[in-house]
Design an enzyme around this catalytic site. Structure first.
Site, PDB file in Angstrom:
ATOM      1  N   ASN A   9       0.178  12.012  10.192  1.00 55.43           N
ATOM      2  CA  ASN A   9      -0.958  11.711   9.322  1.00 55.43           C
ATOM      3  C   ASN A   9      -2.078  11.159  10.210  1.00 55.43           C
ATOM      4  OD1 ASN A   9      -2.782  10.739   7.483  1.00 55.43           O
ATOM      5  ND2 ASN A   9      -1.425   9.179   6.616  1.00 55.43           N
ATOM      6  N   LYS A  11      -4.995  10.366   9.454  1.00 54.05           N
ATOM      7  CA  LYS A  11      -5.897   9.431   8.739  1.00 54.05           C
ATOM      8  C   LYS A  11      -7.354   9.765   9.066  1.00 54.05           C
ATOM      9  CE  LYS A  11      -2.174   6.095   8.583  1.00 54.05           C
ATOM     10  NZ  LYS A  11      -1.728   4.705   8.511  1.00 54.05           N
ATOM     11  N   HIS A  98      -0.500   7.458  -0.800  1.00 50.33           N
ATOM     12  CA  HIS A  98      -0.428   6.645   0.426  1.00 50.33           C
ATOM     13  C   HIS A  98      -0.919   5.233   0.116  1.00 50.33           C
ATOM     14  CE1 HIS A  98      -1.092   5.151   4.457  1.00 50.33           C
ATOM     15  NE2 HIS A  98      -0.288   6.113   4.871  1.00 50.33           N
ATOM     16  N   GLU A 100      -2.735   3.277   1.664  1.00 53.86           N
ATOM     17  CA  GLU A 100      -4.170   3.050   1.917  1.00 53.86           C
ATOM     18  C   GLU A 100      -5.004   3.590   0.763  1.00 53.86           C
ATOM     19  OE1 GLU A 100      -4.120   4.823   5.813  1.00 53.86           O
ATOM     20  OE2 GLU A 100      -2.862   3.157   6.494  1.00 53.86           O
ATOM     21  N   GLU A 170       7.122   4.013   2.966  1.00 55.89           N
ATOM     22  CA  GLU A 170       6.309   3.373   4.003  1.00 55.89           C
ATOM     23  C   GLU A 170       6.055   1.925   3.604  1.00 55.89           C
ATOM     24  OE1 GLU A 170       3.871   6.512   6.319  1.00 55.89           O
ATOM     25  OE2 GLU A 170       2.716   5.990   4.557  1.00 55.89           O
ATOM     26  N   GLY A 176       0.725   0.475  10.794  1.00 56.62           N
ATOM     27  CA  GLY A 176      -0.332   0.138  11.743  1.00 56.62           C
ATOM     28  C   GLY A 176      -0.209  -1.257  12.320  1.00 56.62           C
ATOM     29  N   SER A 214       4.729   2.404  11.791  1.00 51.22           N
ATOM     30  CA  SER A 214       4.892   2.104  13.219  1.00 51.22           C
ATOM     31  C   SER A 214       6.026   2.898  13.875  1.00 51.22           C
ATOM     32  CB  SER A 214       5.071   0.594  13.444  1.00 51.22           C
ATOM     33  OG  SER A 214       3.906  -0.103  13.028  1.00 51.22           O
TER      34      SER A 214
HETATM   35  P1  13P Z   1       1.427   4.034  11.583  1.00 49.60           P
HETATM   36  O1  13P Z   1       2.430   4.979  12.166  1.00 49.60           O
HETATM   37  O2  13P Z   1       0.146   3.984  12.351  1.00 49.60           O
HETATM   38  O3  13P Z   1       2.018   2.687  11.307  1.00 49.60           O
HETATM   39  O4  13P Z   1       1.016   4.630  10.129  1.00 49.60           O
HETATM   40  C1  13P Z   1       2.015   4.976   9.241  1.00 49.60           C
HETATM   41  C2  13P Z   1       1.406   5.708   8.100  1.00 49.60           C
HETATM   42  O5  13P Z   1       0.718   5.130   7.284  1.00 49.60           O
HETATM   43  C3  13P Z   1       1.644   7.167   8.011  1.00 49.60           C
HETATM   44  O6  13P Z   1       1.212   7.676   6.789  1.00 49.60           O
END
Ligand code: 13P
Length: 253
Positions: A9, A11, A98, A100, A170, A176, A214
């Site tokens: 992803n 982002k 997601h 976010e 997640e 992150g 992560s």
């Molecule tokens: P990270 O791998 O940067 O922690 O992000 C995970 C994520 O949100 C994947 O959709």
């Protein structure tokens, strides 16, 4: 052997040149070191780079995935991108729910469900994301929160629809942050989801559950061996082709 998934992803990262370079480097790396047969690899670039990334991925088995879609098919929704638009670009799968999107854009469970149905209705597959915050975990509510998100997303779908959906767990506190769920934490949640929550919701045939948060080359081997982890959804480490290629290799069962 059941399919395992390695999904990047991206982002809101890359620019046009960077997206094309990343997709090119990844397809070269996977041509040199092909993933195990059971591993499905996908990338989710920003909307505006889906078409050029698709060009690069032509002829490879890497799936083209969108990070979101609007629940409506068309109309006066300035700035939004609909599921039929994505399908017409050749997008094969859409991420919905997601954390976010939930936290920053206010996507609630009902909106996530509408997006999921919009993506399925346009003939694409879906990755439904779920996960608890740190406060919810510390309050002992992790399974309840995740169970409610999945119930809202999946309850009442037909067997045909469910066959097009996979889940990504997640934990918000692991995204992150550099803090990965330990294999015990991930294993406990994945086991609860695969053995209890999902079979109840899906009449016995539970979708795969990916882990996200992560994921790195350094922890993929332990995560891939964790009970009921059916693959990974990777953010930061998918922005470098060599790291993501290493994660793809580690994903094999
Ligand atoms: P990270 O791998 O940067 O922690 O992000 C995970 C994520 O949100 C994947 O959709």
């Amino acid at each position: 052997m059941a399919t395992r998934y390695a999904v990047g992803n991206w982002k809101m990262n890359t620019d046009l040149a960077g997206a094309v370079t990343l997709a090119t480097e990844l397809s070269v790396a996977l041509r040199e070191h092909p993933p195990a047969d059971e591993v499905m690899v996908g990338v989710a670039p920003p909307f505006c780079f889906l078409a050029p990334v698709k060009e690069v991925l032509q002829g490879s088995s890497i799936e083209l995935i969108a990070q979101d879609c609007h629940p409506e098919a068309k109309g006066a929704f300035t700035g939004a991108v609909s599921a039929p638009m994505l399908a017409s670009l050749g997008v094969q799968r859409v991420i919905v729910g997601h954390s976010e999107r939930r936290a920053v854009f206010g996507d609630d469970d009902a909106t996530v469900r509408r997006k999921l149905e919009a993506a399925l209705g346009a003939g694409m597959r879906v990755i439904l994301c779920c996960g608890e915050t740190l406060a919810q975990r510390e309050a002992g509510q992790a399974e309840e929160v995740v169970g409610a998100q999945l119930k809202a997303g999946l309850e009442g779908l037909s067997a045909d629809q469910l066959a097009q959906v996979i889940v990504a767990y997640e934990p918000v506190w692991a995204i992150g942050t550099g803090v990965t769920a330990t294999p015990e934490q991930a294993g406990a949640m994945h086991t609860a989801l695969r053995e209890q929550v999902l079979p109840d919701l899906c009449n016995g045939d539970a979708p795969a559950v990916l882990y996200g948060g992560s994921v790195k080359p350094a922890n993929i081997d332990a995560l891939a061996k964790t009970a009921h982890v059916g693959g990974v959804l990777v953010g930061g480490a998918s922005l470098e082709a060599s790291s993501f290629a290493r994660i793809v290799q580690g994903c094999a069962g």
